[in-house]
Design an enzyme around this catalytic site. Structure first.
Site, PDB file in Angstrom:
ATOM      1  N   GLU A   1       0.858  -1.172   0.000  1.00 39.19           N
ATOM      2  CA  GLU A   1       0.000   0.000   0.000  1.00 39.19           C
ATOM      3  C   GLU A   1       0.904   1.234   0.000  1.00 39.19           C
ATOM      4  O   GLU A   1       1.932   1.246   0.685  1.00 39.19           O
ATOM      5  CB  GLU A   1      -0.876   0.022   1.267  1.00 39.19           C
ATOM      6  CG  GLU A   1      -2.035  -0.955   1.250  1.00 39.19           C
ATOM      7  CD  GLU A   1      -3.187  -0.484   0.362  1.00 39.19           C
ATOM      8  OE1 GLU A   1      -3.146   0.659  -0.146  1.00 39.19           O
ATOM      9  OE2 GLU A   1      -4.118  -1.280   0.144  1.00 39.19           O
TER      10      GLU A   1
ATOM     11  N   GLU B   1     -17.755  -0.936 -10.121  1.00 41.26           N
ATOM     12  CA  GLU B   1     -16.927  -1.913  -9.408  1.00 41.26           C
ATOM     13  C   GLU B   1     -17.768  -2.753  -8.456  1.00 41.26           C
ATOM     14  O   GLU B   1     -17.387  -3.855  -8.091  1.00 41.26           O
ATOM     15  CB  GLU B   1     -15.755  -1.238  -8.682  1.00 41.26           C
ATOM     16  CG  GLU B   1     -16.140  -0.164  -7.684  1.00 41.26           C
ATOM     17  CD  GLU B   1     -14.947   0.334  -6.860  1.00 41.26           C
ATOM     18  OE1 GLU B   1     -13.801   0.129  -7.265  1.00 41.26           O
ATOM     19  OE2 GLU B   1     -15.186   0.924  -5.794  1.00 41.26           O
TER      20      GLU B   1
ATOM     21  N   LEU C   1     -16.153  -3.865  -1.577  1.00 38.45           N
ATOM     22  CA  LEU C   1     -16.800  -4.793  -2.510  1.00 38.45           C
ATOM     23  C   LEU C   1     -16.844  -6.190  -1.912  1.00 38.45           C
ATOM     24  O   LEU C   1     -16.070  -6.522  -1.020  1.00 38.45           O
ATOM     25  CB  LEU C   1     -16.036  -4.792  -3.827  1.00 38.45           C
ATOM     26  CG  LEU C   1     -15.833  -3.392  -4.413  1.00 38.45           C
ATOM     27  CD1 LEU C   1     -14.997  -3.462  -5.680  1.00 38.45           C
ATOM     28  CD2 LEU C   1     -17.172  -2.707  -4.678  1.00 38.45           C
TER      29      LEU C   1
ATOM     30  N   ASP D   1      -7.446  -5.120  -9.305  1.00 40.60           N
ATOM     31  CA  ASP D   1      -6.964  -4.444  -8.101  1.00 40.60           C
ATOM     32  C   ASP D   1      -5.947  -5.307  -7.341  1.00 40.60           C
ATOM     33  O   ASP D   1      -5.848  -6.509  -7.563  1.00 40.60           O
ATOM     34  CB  ASP D   1      -8.167  -4.121  -7.214  1.00 40.60           C
ATOM     35  CG  ASP D   1      -7.920  -2.940  -6.283  1.00 40.60           C
ATOM     36  OD1 ASP D   1      -6.851  -2.316  -6.369  1.00 40.60           O
ATOM     37  OD2 ASP D   1      -8.838  -2.631  -5.487  1.00 40.60           O
TER      38      ASP D   1
ATOM     39  N   GLU E   1      -0.384  -6.546  -4.041  1.00 41.18           N
ATOM     40  CA  GLU E   1       0.746  -6.174  -3.170  1.00 41.18           C
ATOM     41  C   GLU E   1       0.744  -6.901  -1.835  1.00 41.18           C
ATOM     42  O   GLU E   1       1.613  -6.668  -1.005  1.00 41.18           O
ATOM     43  CB  GLU E   1       0.705  -4.655  -2.865  1.00 41.18           C
ATOM     44  CG  GLU E   1       0.424  -3.754  -4.025  1.00 41.18           C
ATOM     45  CD  GLU E   1      -1.079  -3.576  -4.264  1.00 41.18           C
ATOM     46  OE1 GLU E   1      -1.861  -4.321  -3.643  1.00 41.18           O
ATOM     47  OE2 GLU E   1      -1.448  -2.717  -5.064  1.00 41.18           O
TER      48      GLU E   1
ATOM     49  N   ASP F   1      -4.634   4.848  -4.986  1.00 36.23           N
ATOM     50  CA  ASP F   1      -5.665   5.516  -4.175  1.00 36.23           C
ATOM     51  C   ASP F   1      -5.177   6.830  -3.586  1.00 36.23           C
ATOM     52  O   ASP F   1      -4.799   6.884  -2.408  1.00 36.23           O
ATOM     53  CB  ASP F   1      -6.072   4.584  -3.029  1.00 36.23           C
ATOM     54  CG  ASP F   1      -6.547   3.234  -3.523  1.00 36.23           C
ATOM     55  OD1 ASP F   1      -6.872   3.107  -4.720  1.00 36.23           O
ATOM     56  OD2 ASP F   1      -6.588   2.297  -2.708  1.00 36.23           O
TER      57      ASP F   1
END
Lengths: 667, 667
Positions: free
Chosen positions: A139, A273, A287, A392, A395, A459
């Site tokens: 992130e 999404e 989600l 998406d 990581e 983001d």
């Protein structure tokens, strides 16, 4: 590369650039041992290293056999060599004779005034000189600035981040000395550009090789890097027809899309999404991570996609490589043995994603990849009618995980984003839809270029902040572009709204303006849609957005040309000015403006409350303001009026597309 | 110590305790080179080290000459020795043959279940096992807990601190294996107790020696440490007569003192730190750092001190080692050449103390010390009638300073608190008032024991927080006490009120209760007196305080006895339970309760909103609750009712002072 022996040591030289310089007093290689400590919390890592030994290799013995040169390095002349460098044409091979060595520090020559760029997709500093960059996919953090309260508030949950945190690191740099260097490793590594006389590269293994390319121009260097790491297919034509409007209000998204069309927004796609359904957490609406149509949230989606398509509008969705334990695919994957395991092999490794748990599909298992490509992306997404998606994450691979290929999580962690991109690319290729279906990743690492057709900047916070706001997107585009990622875009309006930080109309408009001059124009409602202003929540904002989508569409012929150029040469669409103005040193340091192709100069307004900004016009060309037609010779910095809707954009006089650019003022 | 050769290496053993264990595969000594980076902001340090080399010394050659044993250490058998250890009776001498070495890491043997204490005055963790402790005198920080917002808010100004930050570090530890180890250095050092099989000591120089003492009992170990580092004079008798009431309202302080006397508070002294005048800053009211009576703020102080004394009440003031540039002493000291200089020698080094600047008196100049002792402490303070003072600060010596003795600031920084204590002690001694005038320091380092008659715990937050609240004071008393600091106390009510954090009545009362069972009972109005509740601001709080001062006074005969014992043996007044209950392993880990002398067990309430607490009663004695007379055999943990005014306190049945203790319930 050649090796020149010097009285006190040696130099390794690539086409006139001294890359390594060694003497017993100033050795360029150190080896040692370290014991890492890694903690992960929701993709944020705390990584420490206990370096028990770091030994300077002062003694060098050079052996030549025909063309081949090898350099055996030892702590002292009395000691046995522990590392052998093999100097090849474009690379330095490394081999440790002591297998217990697990740390390497190698110093490359640094010069005064030298700039260094790259490091993957860097969000804070395009020129990395003067700072230290750990390279570990994670992130990027919220705020990313330890002098700001928002970062520290996020740090209470371990999520504040710092200037070097990025979804997409890569151990590659380009030097203003006209060479590029790449470390062939997926281990944790660090590029340390803080020193005067050397750059220090730290690697948590002995990497097999370090590659070096010197060329006469930056354009050639980008070309060779894009050959090395892979090129992307051209952009689908439909993408250039307008914006991809991001809405996630379930079936109502379709009704809201009409607001956009009524306002004369050029719409290329509707991106929902939440097509997989929602989960409510304290972070916001998230989600439901079970990758298929959720008929409860979108009752008629199966037919609506076709109806939309008939109007020339595509539908896009969302997927990521994790499977929620309470979804339908998790048990399936578990039963087939497709999930990454805990170290003891007892069962699936469960990752906490913030109030919900997921399994990790093990992409080192070919059958697991096949399954994900065919059963999820193929059947549930492409066959269902999706023209694209956000791919998406990538990581979060834990380091204490057991993978089927037997490789340590410390080495697989950085490799994961590329594997994830590859799964998506193969799934699309299997349906013959490469260059037609468009997916986009935020995560990356070496080689992601070959598989990911489009990066998105991750983001950002919904603000103008220096290290996590609108301006970071430019830095991300330029740094990743230099390493062969031709396509970059971002969430219009930013994504992360926390601690009372919410979108302003000004931010949405400034971001829309900038996005019009990038390859893909896509909006996002953010993590907390209800608390934040949306494009269709303010008539002025919507009208502004609509006009910018028409600006975007107007540029389609030019952008299509850039896309063809990217496929042929590897040149990114958004380019640092020095790519084309190598002889103008003033173009080397700026990270707030960029060339869009060779002929457009774009200087987005990325500061709040400003209606003008300074723009540097590169020397060696004359520049024409696309809105006013004013002409200005390059080589100067000028103050440019920049009311909302009119970001400073110039075209190069004499451009074959001059007429197209000149017409922008009429939109 | 003896050296035992082993097939693979050697062991260094002190009275049966293996201190060092070496083999080529697991060497116990590493040397290297580092380049430190030090930033100071108002006594808060950011310190980083670029370790360029860390070499394991795997090859050992042992030489015996009669009693003397030396061990020559080299990286490998092929290399020359770079470090020689000389094993003496109670110490290991170290000598580097390579003067460019500036880092040492030495590993002492650690055992499972071992506890380690000391490290100077530690505020967060009494038992240091499992954590890493940099030893560098500094501000301790506000909040000192990176998981709490208050710390992060303070960190925006660099002032948040962490668990290891302390005004008083010392490179000495006591092991539960019944030995103590001290590193004879003032360099930056680190005690790292995180490892299973070894403790790692890091020193930013090659220290001259490491001292080791093994004894059969902890009492003996404390005794030998207090001999090594110095003992304090006995407490002045007047101190035990009541509280030292801290007020800083200028001349009105004298009027307010009457509130305390009217409420039947036992008063030993009035402490007005603002006797030098005030300076208003954003942190709060601060003092004017020009060390003499300020007649504007205290118009009649010269006569009032005598009047107070006639009532049996002493007057105390304040001093620190810095001189405000806008005060009267600064120019004087500058003209005499008594100030520390900038590295280039161009002029006095100016330190920012938070909205005002000061010079640093150079205590490496004997004449400067004389001047400070005679002209400031002697003439302005003792001759003026002060019976004591807070000798504040000592932690702010910059590292990039030029001192008259020519020693690097990196080595003098830690030495400074002891020099500062010595100046105070000599000034008092010159007037023949040792053991009569009482000053107190928060800063310390090795040897401060010989000069500082009383520690105070520094600037706690005005709260119950784990790492910067009331409970940290106990940790500070126990850790420093074990290293030979017999006397410890704290600001009743805490000091630092920031970010809206203010004192509650409960906090003031709990702190008063605790202070009654420490050698000195002193109150402080804090950094923002007007925003915080004061002892005389609430009748219930004042009545509670009054009763606790009478409890304190009642204990005077017992405490005077402890003071005599401290002078004879070095035993601190506040003691970890294991000092007297070495055979009860349950006494080893607790840091929330303590023995006050051998016969009182004190368990202050340090959690908010509690009216009871768990108390462990050591095995091998019977214990009597001083308030209720309830009797309980030791070896158990019990829940004890603890209403305000009645902190859990027990006496050892059979104590010669049993009658005195039993009478506490009648106060």
């Amino acid at each position: 590369m050649q090796v020149n022996e010097r009285p006190s040591g040696f130099e390794v030289v690539e086409a006139g650039r001294v890359i390594l310089r060694h003497s017993a007093a100033a050795p360029c290689v150190f080896v040692g041992r370290g014991e890492p400590e890694v903690q992960m919390l929701r993709g944020n890592f705390k990584i420490a290293d206990y370096v028990t030994e770091r030994v300077a290799l002062r003694a060098a013995t050079i052996t030549r056999q025909g063309e081949a040169v090898s350099i055996a390095l030892a702590a002292s002349a009395a000691d046995a060599a522990v590392l052998v460098l093999t100097i090849g044409a474009d690379s330095i091979g490394l081999e440790a004779t002591d297998p217990s060595l697990n740390r390497l520090w190698i110093r490359t020559v640094a010069e005064a005034g030298e700039h260094v760029w790259g490091g993957g997709e860097q969000m804070s500093y395009f020129d990395m000189r003067g700072r230290r960059f750990p390279l570990w996919t994670s992130e990027p953090g919220v705020g990313r600035d330890k002098t700001k309260l928002i970062t520290l508030q996020a740090d209470l949950g371990g999520a504040g981040g710092d200037y070097f945190n990025t979804n997409y690191p890569q151990p590659t740099y380009v030097s203003s000395r006209l060479y590029a260097l790449h470390v062939d490793t997926t281990a944790y590594s660090v590029f340390d550009f803080r020193h005067d006389g050397f750059h220090e590269i730290e690697v948590w293994e002995i990497p097999a090789r370090i590659e070096v390319w010197a060329r006469d121009t930056f354009v050639e260097i980008v070309g060779v890097l894009s050959e090395r790491f892979g090129r992307q297919p051209q952009l689908p034509a439909w993408v250039l027809e307008g914006a991809i409007v991001g809405l996630k209000q379930g079936a109502e998204s379709f009704d809201r899309l009409q607001n956009f069309l009524d306002a004369d927004v050029a719409v290329a796609g509707l991106w929902c999404e939440d097509w997989v359904g929602l989960r409510i957490t304290s972070f916001g609406k998230r989600l439901f991570w079970d990758w298929k149509w959720n008929p409860k949230r979108y009752p008629n989606l199966d037919t609506q996609i076709g109806e939309l398509r008939a109007k020339g509008i595509r539908f896009l969705g969302y997927v990521n490589p994790y499977l929620a334990v309470d979804g339908s695919f998790y048990e399936l994957a578990k039963a087939k043995g497709y999930l990454a395991l805990t170290l003891d092999g007892a069962g699936p490794y469960i990752v906490d994603f913030g109030e919900f748990d997921c399994g990790v599909v093990d992409f080192t298992i070919p059958e697991a990849c096949d399954w994900f490509e065919e059963e999820i992306i193929g059947r549930q997404m492409l066959d269902f009618g999706l023209s694209g998606w956000m791919a998406d994450f990538g990581e979060y691979l834990p380091t204490d995980v057991k993978l089927a290929n037997g490789v340590d999580g410390m080495l697989m962690h950085n490799a994961w984003p590329t594997l994830w991109a590859e799964v998506n690319a193969r799934a699309v290729a299997k349906r013959g839809m490469t260059g037609e279906a468009l997916f986009f990743l935020r995560a990356g690492f070496t080689g992601v270029q070959a598989h990911c057709p489009l990066l998105w900047a991750g983001d950002q916070c919904v603000d103008f902040s220096r290290h996590d706001g609108i301006g970071t997107v430019i830095c991300g585009a330029l740094s990743s572009g230099l390493l062969g990622n031709a396509y970059h875009h971002s969430d219009i309006g930013g994504y992360t709204s926390l601690f009372g930080n919410v979108r302003t109309a000004e931010l949405l408009m400034r971001w829309s303006e900038m996005a019009a001059f990038t390859p893909v124009m896509r909006s996002h409602e953010g993590n907390r849609p209800d608390e934040n202003l949306q494009l269709d929540g303010d008539p002025q904002v919507l009208a502004h957005f609509a006009r910018m989508t028409r600006v975007f569409r107007h540029l389609a012929p030019y952008v299509a040309g850039l896309s063809a150029e990217a496929a042929a040469t590897g040149l990114p669409l958004q380019r640092p000015m020095f790519l084309h103005f190598q002889d103008d040193p003033k173009t080397y340091a700026d990270q707030t403006q960029y060339l869009y192709g060779a002929d457009l100069l774009v200087a987005p307004v990325i500061r709040e409350g400003k209606t003008d900004r300074e723009v540097y016009l590169p020397a060696g060309a004359d520049w024409v303001n696309v809105w006013t037609g004013d002409r200005q010779a390059g080589g100067v910095e000028i103050a440019v009026v920049a009311e909302l809707g009119y970001p400073p954009v110039f075209y190069r006089e004499g451009s074959p597309d001059a007429a197209l650019f000149a017409a922008l003022g009429q939109i």
